[in-house]
Design an enzyme around this catalytic site. Structure first.
Site, PDB file in Angstrom:
ATOM      1  CG  HIS A   1      28.689  20.736 -14.956  1.00 58.78           C
ATOM      2  ND1 HIS A   1      28.740  22.110 -14.934  1.00 58.78           N
ATOM      3  CD2 HIS A   1      28.083  20.377 -13.797  1.00 58.78           C
ATOM      4  CE1 HIS A   1      28.207  22.570 -13.825  1.00 58.78           C
ATOM      5  NE2 HIS A   1      27.796  21.526 -13.109  1.00 58.78           N
TER       6      HIS A   1
ATOM      7  CG  ASP B   1      33.153  21.239 -24.250  1.00 60.34           C
ATOM      8  OD1 ASP B   1      32.874  20.820 -23.112  1.00 60.34           O
ATOM      9  OD2 ASP B   1      34.086  22.028 -24.471  1.00 60.34           O
TER      10      ASP B   1
HETATM   11  O1  F6P Z   1      33.788  19.814 -17.768  1.00 61.48           O
HETATM   12  C1  F6P Z   1      33.446  18.955 -16.720  1.00 61.48           C
HETATM   13  C2  F6P Z   1      34.220  19.282 -15.476  1.00 61.48           C
HETATM   14  O2  F6P Z   1      33.807  18.427 -14.441  1.00 61.48           O
HETATM   15  C3  F6P Z   1      34.014  20.711 -15.059  1.00 61.48           C
HETATM   16  O3  F6P Z   1      32.779  20.907 -14.464  1.00 61.48           O
HETATM   17  C4  F6P Z   1      35.214  20.895 -14.209  1.00 61.48           C
HETATM   18  O4  F6P Z   1      35.475  22.216 -13.953  1.00 61.48           O
HETATM   19  C5  F6P Z   1      36.279  20.214 -15.041  1.00 61.48           C
HETATM   20  O5  F6P Z   1      35.611  19.132 -15.656  1.00 61.48           O
HETATM   21  C6  F6P Z   1      37.521  19.876 -14.221  1.00 61.48           C
HETATM   22  O6  F6P Z   1      37.815  18.538 -14.157  1.00 61.48           O
HETATM   23  P1  F6P Z   1      38.733  17.903 -13.027  1.00 61.48           P
HETATM   24  O7  F6P Z   1      38.063  18.151 -11.719  1.00 61.48           O
HETATM   25  O8  F6P Z   1      38.809  16.455 -13.360  1.00 61.48           O
HETATM   26  O9  F6P Z   1      40.061  18.594 -13.123  1.00 61.48           O
END
Ligand code: F6P
Length: 468
Positions: free
Chosen positions: A153, A361
């Site tokens: 992602h 991003d």
């Molecule tokens: O942007 C990457 C990501 O892993 C997303 O897929 C996810 O929603 C977000 O970061 C949230 O991050 P964390 O689980 O560390 O709060």
């Protein structure tokens, strides 16, 4: 149809999600047999070996607990203090502590051990994100022969940044244990290809020494999207209108500039507010006629760099208030809290400008959601970072270099004065792109390529084949 097993660090919960992953996958899994597997969110003294199943709003979710120490090394350590900054090209913010790797590996082994007994031979496994790169290797070493896909992602790093990561060769080998690897943008596939090519050594006779075997791994861009129809409907729903009415009273005709991001240094928040400061500095006529709302739910706040970003944002928002606020006018509102999708959709629709300026991003779903929530008769303008994966899709946004705050300030001015006809024309193209790249087709496209019938190529799917 075979079952689908989605695996990610976080599983969908009952609370407001701060990121886009849960939102994107909930729908796919609700339409197919299978379950979601991941961390329970609980930290314990001893690791759990057996997953617990629960029903989360109709979804079957299996979770395991992690020990405090393992979680620290795996999540805050290797994943978010090494992989995250390196993949976002912020080596200055990375902590290269190779001891975290053991915890990262251990958690991936624990995931594999707990998941294996739940699998049927024809289950298709879809693993998400950088926390779980080694999962296919770990499952395969326990004997799993299932089709396995991996979706990244976040952006894939340049070769130099990849080399800064301890055990990067192991991680690349881990990637080669998946059947299909999906990335957000063409730029990421190109970076991956270049990294693999850079890792090919030659012996004294000039023959290539092949490090990895990507013969069975297909690597391709699958840009993620949102659910445009749902955002369009939510933006005018009664759930949205409550907050919209309150905001409209406060704005009293001022044009709204809106930012919505997790509080993360990759999002370029201080630079964004600095650009807004320059807009006010250079355009007396806009003072009292615009208002910036930045929504920034905190995330990963045990990590020093996140606390520092939060402090930097506090400071610059305070500075803008000190310089430009009047007793009866505030130039900026800064809210450190997450909101539900409907409320966000209402905010997006009210905004004249969606300001989406990450320094780097993977995709950025806020850009998709902003576009989908607009009023076709009076749409807002998207100001978008060139360094978001979304820039490959939304060419009709005003694209900016987020490091250049003068350029972003000029783009803001352009967006605020843009005539209605141009706003409508740009929005129509943007909306067509958001619809084309919707989340449903994204997951169907990935799973179609991963399915056993379509797959099993007799020829390698792409040209990066390095036999070890
Ligand atoms: O942007 C990457 C990501 O892993 C997303 O897929 C996810 O929603 C977000 O970061 C949230 O991050 P964390 O689980 O560390 O709060």
């Amino acid at each position: 149809m075979s079952r689908l097993i989605v695996v990610s660090n976080r599983t969908p919960g009952k609370t407001v999600a701060a990121g886009g992953l849960a939102v994107a996958l909930r729908k796919t899994l609700s339409e197919r047999e299978g379950f979601w597997f991941g961390w329970s969110g609980k930290l314990t003294d001893s690791p759990s070996v057996q997953a617990r199943f629960e029903d989360v709003e109709g979804l079957s979710v299996a979770t395991i607990d992690l020990t405090r120490d393992d979680h620290q090394a795996y999540y805050a350590g290797f994943s978010n203090s090494i992989l995250w900054p390196s993949f976002h090209l912020r080596l200055d913010l990375a902590h290269i502590d190779s001891t975290w790797y053991e915890g990262y590996r251990r958690v991936n082994q624990q995931f594999a051990q707990a998941l294996l007994p739940l699998l049927k031979p024809d289950d298709v496994i879809w693993v998400h994100d950088y926390h779980l790169i080694p999962l296919a290797s770990e499952l395969r070493s326990l004997g799993a022969t299932n089709r396995m896909g991996f979706y990244l992602h976040i952006p894939f790093p340049t070769a130099d940044a990849l080399y800064a990561i301890p055990h990067h060769l192991d991680l690349m080998r881990d990637v080669s244990r998946y059947d299909l690897v999906g990335m957000q943008a063409n730029r990421d596939v190109a970076a991956f290809t270049e990294a693999v090519e850079n890792m090919t050594h030659t012996n004294l006779a000039g023959d290539p020494l092949q490090l990895f075997d990507f013969a069975r791994t297909e690597v391709a861009a699958f840009p993620i999207g949102s659910d445009p129809g749902a955002f369009s409907r939510m933006s005018v729903s009664s759930a949205a209108s409550k907050m919209v009415k309150r905001m409209e009273r406060v704005l009293a005709g001022q044009q709204l500039i809106l930012g919505v991001d997790r509080l993360d240094y990759s999002k370029g928040l201080p630079q964004r507010v600095e650009a807004y400061e320059k807009l006010l500095e250079n355009n007396n006529d806009l003072r009292r006629r615009v208002h910036m709302l930045q929504i920034a739910p905190p995330s990963r706040d045990t990590i020093k760099e996140y606390q520092e970003t939060s402090d930097a944002l506090d400071a610059i928002c305070g500075r803008v208030m000190g310089r430009f606020a009047d007793p009866d006018w505030a130039p900026i509102t800064y809210v450190k809290r997450a909101y539900g999708q409907a409320t966000l959709a209402g905010f997006y629709r009210m905004a004249r400008v969606g300001l989406v300026t990450p320094l780097r991003d993977g995709m950025n779903l806020v850009a998709h959601e902003f576009i989908s929530s607009q009023n076709p008769a009076d749409p807002g303008v998207l100001v978008l970072s060139r360094f978001a994966g979304a820039a490959e899709i939304f060419e009709d946004a005003i694209l900016v270099n987020p490091f250049d705050t003068d350029e972003t300030a000029a783009a803001l001015r352009l967006a605020l004065v843009m005539p209605l006809e141009e706003r409508k024309a740009r929005w129509r193209t943007l909306m067509a792109a958001a619809e084309k790249h919707n989340v449903d087709d994204w997951s169907k496209g990935f799973l179609h390529r991963l399915s056993p019938v379509v797959a099993a190529p007799s020829q390698p799917a792409r040209d990066i084949i390095y036999l070890g």
